[in-house]
Design a protein around this motif. Structure first.
Motif, PDB file in Angstrom:
ATOM      1  N   UNK A   1      43.480 -22.317 -14.284  1.00 29.86           N
ATOM      2  CA  UNK A   1      43.762 -20.973 -14.775  1.00 29.86           C
ATOM      3  C   UNK A   1      42.697 -20.582 -15.774  1.00 29.86           C
ATOM      4  N   UNK A   2      42.777 -19.327 -16.191  1.00 31.79           N
ATOM      5  CA  UNK A   2      41.911 -18.844 -17.256  1.00 31.79           C
ATOM      6  C   UNK A   2      40.461 -19.222 -17.020  1.00 31.79           C
ATOM      7  N   UNK A   3      39.837 -19.811 -18.041  1.00 39.26           N
ATOM      8  CA  UNK A   3      38.407 -20.091 -17.945  1.00 39.26           C
ATOM      9  C   UNK A   3      38.057 -21.034 -16.782  1.00 39.26           C
TER      10      UNK A   3
ATOM     11  N   UNK B   1      37.888 -19.139 -13.519  1.00 38.54           N
ATOM     12  CA  UNK B   1      36.682 -18.306 -13.403  1.00 38.54           C
ATOM     13  C   UNK B   1      35.456 -19.174 -13.157  1.00 38.54           C
TER      14      UNK B   1
ATOM     15  N   UNK C   1      49.008 -24.354   1.895  1.00 36.80           N
ATOM     16  CA  UNK C   1      48.330 -23.089   1.584  1.00 36.80           C
ATOM     17  C   UNK C   1      46.831 -23.296   1.430  1.00 36.80           C
TER      18      UNK C   1
ATOM     19  N   UNK D   1      38.996 -15.145  -7.046  1.00 35.70           N
ATOM     20  CA  UNK D   1      39.803 -15.515  -8.211  1.00 35.70           C
ATOM     21  C   UNK D   1      41.290 -15.310  -7.927  1.00 35.70           C
ATOM     22  N   UNK D   2      41.612 -14.244  -7.199  1.00 34.08           N
ATOM     23  CA  UNK D   2      43.030 -14.002  -6.909  1.00 34.08           C
ATOM     24  C   UNK D   2      43.580 -15.088  -5.986  1.00 34.08           C
ATOM     25  N   UNK D   3      42.740 -15.518  -5.058  1.00 31.31           N
ATOM     26  CA  UNK D   3      43.164 -16.596  -4.170  1.00 31.31           C
ATOM     27  C   UNK D   3      43.472 -17.852  -4.964  1.00 31.31           C
TER      28      UNK D   3
ATOM     29  N   UNK E   1      44.145 -18.104  -8.203  1.00 34.19           N
ATOM     30  CA  UNK E   1      45.305 -17.932  -9.086  1.00 34.19           C
ATOM     31  C   UNK E   1      46.608 -17.953  -8.297  1.00 34.19           C
ATOM     32  N   UNK E   2      46.555 -17.477  -7.060  1.00 34.20           N
ATOM     33  CA  UNK E   2      47.783 -17.419  -6.280  1.00 34.20           C
ATOM     34  C   UNK E   2      48.326 -18.812  -5.970  1.00 34.20           C
ATOM     35  N   UNK E   3      47.494 -19.822  -6.090  1.00 38.40           N
ATOM     36  CA  UNK E   3      47.947 -21.185  -5.813  1.00 38.40           C
ATOM     37  C   UNK E   3      48.735 -21.788  -6.981  1.00 38.40           C
ATOM     38  N   UNK E   4      48.571 -21.213  -8.192  1.00 36.61           N
ATOM     39  CA  UNK E   4      49.254 -21.730  -9.385  1.00 36.61           C
ATOM     40  C   UNK E   4      49.087 -23.249  -9.508  1.00 36.61           C
TER      41      UNK E   4
END
Lengths: 85, 146
Positions: free
Chosen positions: A15-17, A20, A40, A47-49, A51-54
Motif C-alpha cells: 500500500x501507499x509508498x 507506488x 486474482x 496502481x488500482x490493480x 490496490x484492489x488486491x489488498x
C-alpha cells in the motif's frame, strides 16, 4: 514467461509508498507484468490493480513477467515485495 | 456503507488540505470523529507517504486515528478541481474519503481495495462523477461496493 512466488514482507503490506514504488518499477520494464494473489491476477503496472488486491504482510504473491526483460523484471519486483519497507 | 449524510456536492476549495478539512468536518458533524485537526493530519500524513490521487480526477484519501470513532466512508464532488499530486498529473474533482479508528486493522484496506477495483472501470468513474442526486449516488455506490 518468467514467474516467481514471494511472501510479502512489507510492514504495512502493498500500500501507499510501496505500492507506488512497485508500479513505477514495473513501468520501467517493457515486459507485461502481472501480480497474482490466489485466483486474482492484476496488471502490475496499474496502481488500482495493485490496490484492489489488498495485499497484507505475509501474503504469498506471484510476480509474472512476459517479454524481453522478464528475468530482470521478476528479480527487481520480487525484491521490492520481499523488503521490509 | 456510504450514508447519504456523508455525501458532499459542489465543495468549494482552494487546496488539498482545505478539501480534506471540509470533508473531515462533515464526519465531525455526524459524530463519527472527535478532533478534526488530528484526523486531517492523519490523512495528510498518509498523502505524504504517497498520493492517493490514482488518476481520472479521483482521489481516495484515507487515515487512521484514535480520534475516529467508527469506520466511515465519505464522498465529495468538488466545485473546482484541486491539485493532488496525482499519478497521472491531473487535478482531482471527486473523492472518496475513508476514516478508520486506530485499532481497525484492515477495515480501510478492504474498502480501499473494493473502490480500487471499481475505479478501474470507466463506467463506474463516469457514474460517480455524473449522478446528480445524493440518494441515487448512495444507492449506486452501495450496490457497486456490495
Amino acid at each position: 514467461m518468467k514467474e516467481q512466488s514471494v511472501i510479502v514482507q512489507l510492514e504495512s503490506g502493498l500500500h501507499a509508498r510501496p505500492a507506488s514504488e512497485f508500479v513505477s518499477a514495473a513501468q520501467r520494464f517493457s515486459s507485461k507484468i502481472s501480480l497474482q494473489v490466489g485466483d486474482k491476477t492484476v496488471d502490475g503496472k496499474s496502481i488500482l490493480g495493485i490496490l484492489s488486491l489488498a495485499v497484507a504482510k505475509g501474503t504469498q504473491v506471484v510476480v509474472q513477467a512476459d517479454g524481453q526483460d522478464e528475468e530482470e523484471a521478476v528479480r527487481a519486483l520480487t525484491s521490492i515485495l520481499a523488503s521490509a519497507q | 456503507m456510504l450514508d447519504s449524510q456523508h455525501v458532499l456536492f459542489h465543495v468549494t476549495t482552494d487546496s488539498q488540505e482545505d478539501t480534506i478539512r471540509k470533508v473531515v468536518a462533515l464526519a465531525a458533524d455526524t459524530g463519527r470523529i472527535k478532533d478534526i485537526s488530528a484526523v486531517v493530519q492523519a490523512v495528510l500524513d498518509r498523502e505524504q507517504e504517497g498520493t492517493t490521487g490514482f488518476g481520472k480526477g479521483i482521489a481516495i484519501p484515507h487515515g487512521k486515528s484514535d480520534q475516529v470513532k467508527e469506520p466511515t466512508l465519505l464522498f465529495a464532488r468538488l466545485a473546482n478541481p484541486v491539485d493532488w499530486n496525482s499519478l497521472d498529473g491531473n487535478p482531482v474533482d471527486t473523492l472518496f474519503v475513508i476514516l478508520v479508528p486506530a485499532d481497525a486493522a484492515t477495515e480501510h484496506l478492504k474498502i480501499l481495495s473494493k473502490l480500487a477495483r471499481k475505479l478501474m472501470h470507466d463506467d463506474f468513474v463516469q457514474q460517480i462523477k455524473s449522478i446528480a442526486s445524493t440518494e441515487a449516488l448512495v444507492q449506486y455506490v452501495n450496490a457497486e461496493l456490495q
